[in-house]
Scaffold this motif. Structure first.
Motif, PDB file in Angstrom:
ATOM      1  N   LEU A 172      -8.403   3.160   1.602  1.00  8.25           N
ATOM      2  CA  LEU A 172      -7.991   1.965   0.871  1.00  8.25           C
ATOM      3  C   LEU A 172      -7.074   1.091   1.715  1.00  8.25           C
ATOM      4  O   LEU A 172      -7.180  -0.138   1.695  1.00  8.25           O
ATOM      5  N   PHE A 173      -6.165   1.699   2.466  1.00 12.32           N
ATOM      6  CA  PHE A 173      -5.305   0.927   3.351  1.00 12.32           C
ATOM      7  C   PHE A 173      -6.123   0.264   4.460  1.00 12.32           C
ATOM      8  O   PHE A 173      -5.872  -0.875   4.844  1.00 12.32           O
ATOM      9  N   THR A 174      -7.094   1.006   4.994  1.00 12.26           N
ATOM     10  CA  THR A 174      -7.949   0.445   6.044  1.00 12.26           C
ATOM     11  C   THR A 174      -8.727  -0.763   5.541  1.00 12.26           C
ATOM     12  O   THR A 174      -8.861  -1.774   6.237  1.00 12.26           O
ATOM     13  N   GLU A 175      -9.233  -0.668   4.322  1.00 12.94           N
ATOM     14  CA  GLU A 175     -10.045  -1.750   3.759  1.00 12.94           C
ATOM     15  C   GLU A 175      -9.219  -2.962   3.340  1.00 12.94           C
ATOM     16  O   GLU A 175      -9.608  -4.101   3.586  1.00 12.94           O
ATOM     17  N   ASN A 176      -8.068  -2.725   2.732  1.00 12.57           N
ATOM     18  CA  ASN A 176      -7.306  -3.817   2.133  1.00 12.57           C
ATOM     19  C   ASN A 176      -6.153  -4.314   2.996  1.00 12.57           C
ATOM     20  O   ASN A 176      -5.562  -5.358   2.684  1.00 12.57           O
ATOM     21  N   TYR A 177      -5.838  -3.597   4.064  1.00  5.95           N
ATOM     22  CA  TYR A 177      -4.811  -4.027   5.005  1.00  5.95           C
ATOM     23  C   TYR A 177      -5.383  -3.920   6.416  1.00  5.95           C
ATOM     24  O   TYR A 177      -4.997  -3.038   7.188  1.00  5.95           O
ATOM     25  N   PRO A 178      -6.325  -4.781   6.757  1.00  4.30           N
ATOM     26  CA  PRO A 178      -7.033  -4.659   8.041  1.00  4.30           C
ATOM     27  C   PRO A 178      -6.136  -4.825   9.258  1.00  4.30           C
ATOM     28  O   PRO A 178      -6.533  -4.462  10.372  1.00  4.30           O
ATOM     29  N   GLU A 179      -4.948  -5.363   9.058  1.00  3.79           N
ATOM     30  CA  GLU A 179      -4.052  -5.551  10.194  1.00  3.79           C
ATOM     31  C   GLU A 179      -3.422  -4.237  10.659  1.00  3.79           C
ATOM     32  O   GLU A 179      -2.816  -4.172  11.733  1.00  3.79           O
ATOM     33  N   LEU A 180      -3.573  -3.171   9.873  1.00  2.36           N
ATOM     34  CA  LEU A 180      -2.978  -1.884  10.229  1.00  2.36           C
ATOM     35  C   LEU A 180      -3.869  -1.127  11.213  1.00  2.36           C
ATOM     36  O   LEU A 180      -5.077  -1.026  11.016  1.00  2.36           O
ATOM     37  N   SER A 181      -3.238  -0.586  12.243  1.00  2.00           N
ATOM     38  CA  SER A 181      -3.967   0.254  13.191  1.00  2.00           C
ATOM     39  C   SER A 181      -4.049   1.674  12.633  1.00  2.00           C
ATOM     40  O   SER A 181      -3.445   1.989  11.605  1.00  2.00           O
ATOM     41  N   GLU A 182      -4.792   2.551  13.321  1.00  2.00           N
ATOM     42  CA  GLU A 182      -4.900   3.941  12.871  1.00  2.00           C
ATOM     43  C   GLU A 182      -3.544   4.635  12.897  1.00  2.00           C
ATOM     44  O   GLU A 182      -3.227   5.430  12.014  1.00  2.00           O
ATOM     45  N   THR A 183      -2.745   4.317  13.908  1.00  2.00           N
ATOM     46  CA  THR A 183      -1.407   4.892  13.975  1.00  2.00           C
ATOM     47  C   THR A 183      -0.550   4.413  12.819  1.00  2.00           C
ATOM     48  O   THR A 183       0.206   5.188  12.213  1.00  2.00           O
ATOM     49  N   ASP A 184      -0.656   3.105  12.497  1.00  2.00           N
ATOM     50  CA  ASP A 184       0.104   2.559  11.366  1.00  2.00           C
ATOM     51  C   ASP A 184      -0.275   3.253  10.064  1.00  2.00           C
ATOM     52  O   ASP A 184       0.593   3.573   9.237  1.00  2.00           O
ATOM     53  N   ILE A 185      -1.564   3.467   9.867  1.00  2.00           N
ATOM     54  CA  ILE A 185      -2.016   4.114   8.638  1.00  2.00           C
ATOM     55  C   ILE A 185      -1.497   5.550   8.569  1.00  2.00           C
ATOM     56  O   ILE A 185      -1.094   6.038   7.508  1.00  2.00           O
ATOM     57  N   GLY A 186      -1.492   6.232   9.702  1.00  2.00           N
ATOM     58  CA  GLY A 186      -0.925   7.579   9.722  1.00  2.00           C
ATOM     59  C   GLY A 186       0.550   7.575   9.351  1.00  2.00           C
ATOM     60  O   GLY A 186       1.026   8.455   8.632  1.00  2.00           O
ATOM     61  N   LEU A 187       1.280   6.555   9.792  1.00  2.00           N
ATOM     62  CA  LEU A 187       2.703   6.476   9.485  1.00  2.00           C
ATOM     63  C   LEU A 187       2.966   6.186   8.012  1.00  2.00           C
ATOM     64  O   LEU A 187       4.048   6.511   7.501  1.00  2.00           O
ATOM     65  N   THR A 188       1.999   5.561   7.316  1.00  2.00           N
ATOM     66  CA  THR A 188       2.206   5.288   5.891  1.00  2.00           C
ATOM     67  C   THR A 188       2.357   6.570   5.079  1.00  2.00           C
ATOM     68  O   THR A 188       2.952   6.551   3.994  1.00  2.00           O
ATOM     69  N   PHE A 189       1.845   7.682   5.594  1.00  2.00           N
ATOM     70  CA  PHE A 189       1.969   8.951   4.869  1.00  2.00           C
ATOM     71  C   PHE A 189       3.409   9.457   4.842  1.00  2.00           C
ATOM     72  O   PHE A 189       3.732  10.358   4.065  1.00  2.00           O
ATOM     73  N   LEU A 190       4.269   8.859   5.674  1.00  2.00           N
ATOM     74  CA  LEU A 190       5.671   9.251   5.644  1.00  2.00           C
ATOM     75  C   LEU A 190       6.320   8.881   4.316  1.00  2.00           C
ATOM     76  O   LEU A 190       7.290   9.515   3.896  1.00  2.00           O
ATOM     77  N   ALA A 191       5.791   7.858   3.635  1.00  2.00           N
ATOM     78  CA  ALA A 191       6.380   7.443   2.358  1.00  2.00           C
ATOM     79  C   ALA A 191       6.194   8.526   1.305  1.00  2.00           C
ATOM     80  O   ALA A 191       7.162   8.953   0.650  1.00  2.00           O
ATOM     81  N   ILE A 192       4.972   8.984   1.140  1.00  2.00           N
ATOM     82  CA  ILE A 192       4.722  10.020   0.127  1.00  2.00           C
ATOM     83  C   ILE A 192       5.359  11.338   0.547  1.00  2.00           C
ATOM     84  O   ILE A 192       5.869  12.094  -0.296  1.00  2.00           O
ATOM     85  N   GLY A 193       5.385  11.609   1.853  1.00  2.00           N
ATOM     86  CA  GLY A 193       6.056  12.808   2.336  1.00  2.00           C
ATOM     87  C   GLY A 193       7.561  12.737   2.124  1.00  2.00           C
ATOM     88  O   GLY A 193       8.193  13.734   1.782  1.00  2.00           O
ATOM     89  N   GLY A 194       8.133  11.545   2.316  1.00  2.00           N
ATOM     90  CA  GLY A 194       9.565  11.379   2.080  1.00  2.00           C
ATOM     91  C   GLY A 194       9.925  11.596   0.625  1.00  2.00           C
ATOM     92  O   GLY A 194      10.971  12.182   0.306  1.00  2.00           O
ATOM     93  N   GLY A 195       9.056  11.124  -0.281  1.00  2.00           N
ATOM     94  CA  GLY A 195       9.288  11.358  -1.703  1.00  2.00           C
ATOM     95  C   GLY A 195       9.264  12.838  -2.040  1.00  2.00           C
ATOM     96  O   GLY A 195      10.094  13.330  -2.816  1.00  2.00           O
ATOM     97  N   MET A 196       8.337  13.555  -1.446  1.00  2.00           N
ATOM     98  CA  MET A 196       8.245  14.989  -1.696  1.00  2.00           C
ATOM     99  C   MET A 196       9.460  15.721  -1.126  1.00  2.00           C
ATOM    100  O   MET A 196       9.974  16.660  -1.741  1.00  2.00           O
ATOM    101  N   PHE A 197       9.913  15.288   0.026  1.00  2.24           N
ATOM    102  CA  PHE A 197      11.111  15.888   0.628  1.00  2.24           C
ATOM    103  C   PHE A 197      12.314  15.698  -0.283  1.00  2.24           C
ATOM    104  O   PHE A 197      13.075  16.638  -0.548  1.00  2.24           O
TER     105      PHE A 197
END
Length: 451
Positions: free
Chosen positions: A258-283
């Motif tokens: 969904l991020f790839t489709e709706n935020y095309p300006e994000l690179s693969e590395t950027d998309i990987g970094l977005t998982f830090l948000a949900i991981g931070g919430g879990m932490f």
């Protein structure tokens, strides 16, 4: 604290092994000359064995010891990782088989770690310490894809499994050297000498004082873990864990496409970094939710001993904050669906990811703590049953959530999933408070009569 930290380090390998592999899927498709669908079967097979394997190793930990089970898991994981790293690209079947073995070695560590918490912590502190032990497993889904992406890009996909093999072997060595046995049916309060295989090389984390065996009534054989499904109150809590975990994985697995489709300006590395948000919430959830759980226990006058009186309203006290967590999680999931579908500012879905991660782990922590309160003599077995329920239902939902997104759109998909989770989970919480005390009393009285 050292024991909890070592258990958390061991448990980290379960989600890390599962998620570090994801960035390499396109590369594996090319290397093995298989379609993405076939390569995805290795993910599905992993999730299935991730749910089934602890049902065997959890009871082993309750009967033969936590230390032994931990070391067996690390050895299985190390060998399977080396095997995958050496797998020829013409042997797709071997990749699938070894991924199943890999899941068997890594997935049981969380269940064993829960058993350690039951051994060393009273109910008054169980919420906080269980949360601390889950920091490793919660960090894994966030950092796994980042580490896997970097390794696959710069050193090739095989480096992922060499990394895991070295990590698992290092943890195994640490366990052999310093990790003591904690199973009370073997070592009592930590002062009874365990069998030779239960003694660390450097026993500075315990103090053995006697060779006398623990009284016979305390010694338990490995029980059939499926028997817990005959307990109605347990089934209610397991179903609740399954609902929460399924909604969480529906969010996590749709995030990248969904991020790839709706935020095309994000690179693969950027998309990987977005998982830090949900991981931070879990932490954050593992830290603060456990403290709130312990605080509510003390305010209700909860016992500070290992044995909880039958008349104490354990279910009501433990689950008192769950409705708030449930409402926040469902609302954030619905908001996430519409936010990514409409391509609003990236900060919005990331904030919602944080809330989803926080509330999901908080709900799981609350219910898992209550399960351990109800089955303190079989902490690893009951956690294994919970793991089976969570993994099987999550695997089922993940298999068709992408189809729902394509047919309904992200917004309506998560409206449907959020409402369904709210209704199911709300009903289960109500039943847990109403039915749980009766079944807990019945089970406790039956156990006392059997002894």
């Amino acid at each position: 604290m050292i024991l909890v930290a070592l258990s958390g380090l061991t448990s980290l390998l379960s989600p890390l092994t599962a998620n570090i592999y994801l960035p390499a899927l396109p590369v594996l498709s090319e290397e093995f000359h298989k379609s993405i669908e076939l390569i995805n079967l290795t993910v599905t097979a992993y999730m299935v064995f991730q749910g089934v394997a602890p049902m065997a190793l959890g009871p082993l930990a309750d009967a033969k010891g936590r230390r032994t089970a931990f070391i067996v898991c690390m050895c299985i994981l190390t060998v399977s990782c080396i095997g995958i790293a050496l797998t020829p690209t013409s042997a797709y079947w071997l990749l699938v088989v070894l991924r199943c073995v890999q899941a068997a070695g890594s997935a049981s560590t969380i269940a064993i770690g829960a058993g350690v918490i039951v051994d060393i912590v009273t109910p008054e502190q169980r919420g906080s310490f269980l949360g601390l032990s889950l920091i490793g497993p919660m960090v894994g889904p966030a950092v796994g894809p980042i580490i896997g992406g970097v390794l696959a890009e710069h050193l090739g996909w095989r480096s992922i499994f060499w990394f895991l093999a070295i990590f698992a072997a290092s943890v195994a060595i640490i366990l052999v050297l310093v990790y003591p046995e904690t199973l009370r049916s073997l070592v009592g309060n930590g002062t009874v000498y365990p069998p030779w295989y239960g003694r660390p090389v450097f026993p500075f984390l315990t103090h053995y004082a006697t060779h006398e065996k623990v009284p016979k009534p305390a010694i338990r054989r490995a029980r059939n873990p499926f028997l817990v499904f005959k307990q109605l109150d347990v089934c209610i809590l397991l179903a609740g864990n399954a609902v929460v975990n399924s909604l969480f994985y529906a969010v996590a697995t749709t995030a990248s496409p969904l991020f790839t489709e709706n935020y095309p300006e994000l690179s693969e590395t950027d998309i990987g970094l977005t998982f830090l948000a949900i991981g931070g919430g879990m932490f954050a959830g593992t830290i603060f939710a456990g403290r709130l759980l312990d605080r509510s226990w003390r305010r209700a006058g909860g016992p500070q001993t290992r044995n909880i009186p039958l008349e104490f309203p354990t279910e009501r006290v433990r689950l008192s904050i769950s409705p708030l967590y449930l409402a926040l999680m469902c609302a954030a999931s619905v908001g996430y669906g519409w936010a990514v579908q409409n391509g609003v500012h990236l900060a919005v879905p990331l904030i919602l990811h944080f809330i989803i991660g926080y509330t999901a782990i908080s709900l799981l922590n609350v219910q898992q703590t209550l399960l351990l309160d109800s089955f303190s003599s079989a902490g690893s077995s009951i956690t294994a049953a919970s793991n089976l329920a969570r993994c099987v239902t999550a695997a089922g939902l993940v298999s068709f959530v992408d189809i729902m997104v394509r047919k309904l759109g992200a917004g309506w998909t998560f409206v449907l999933l959020g409402l369904l989770a709210a209704v199911l989970m709300g009903t289960l919480l109500f039943l847990a408070v109403r039915v749980g005390p009766k079944w807990r009393r019945k089970r406790t009285e039956a156990q006392a009569a059997a002894q």
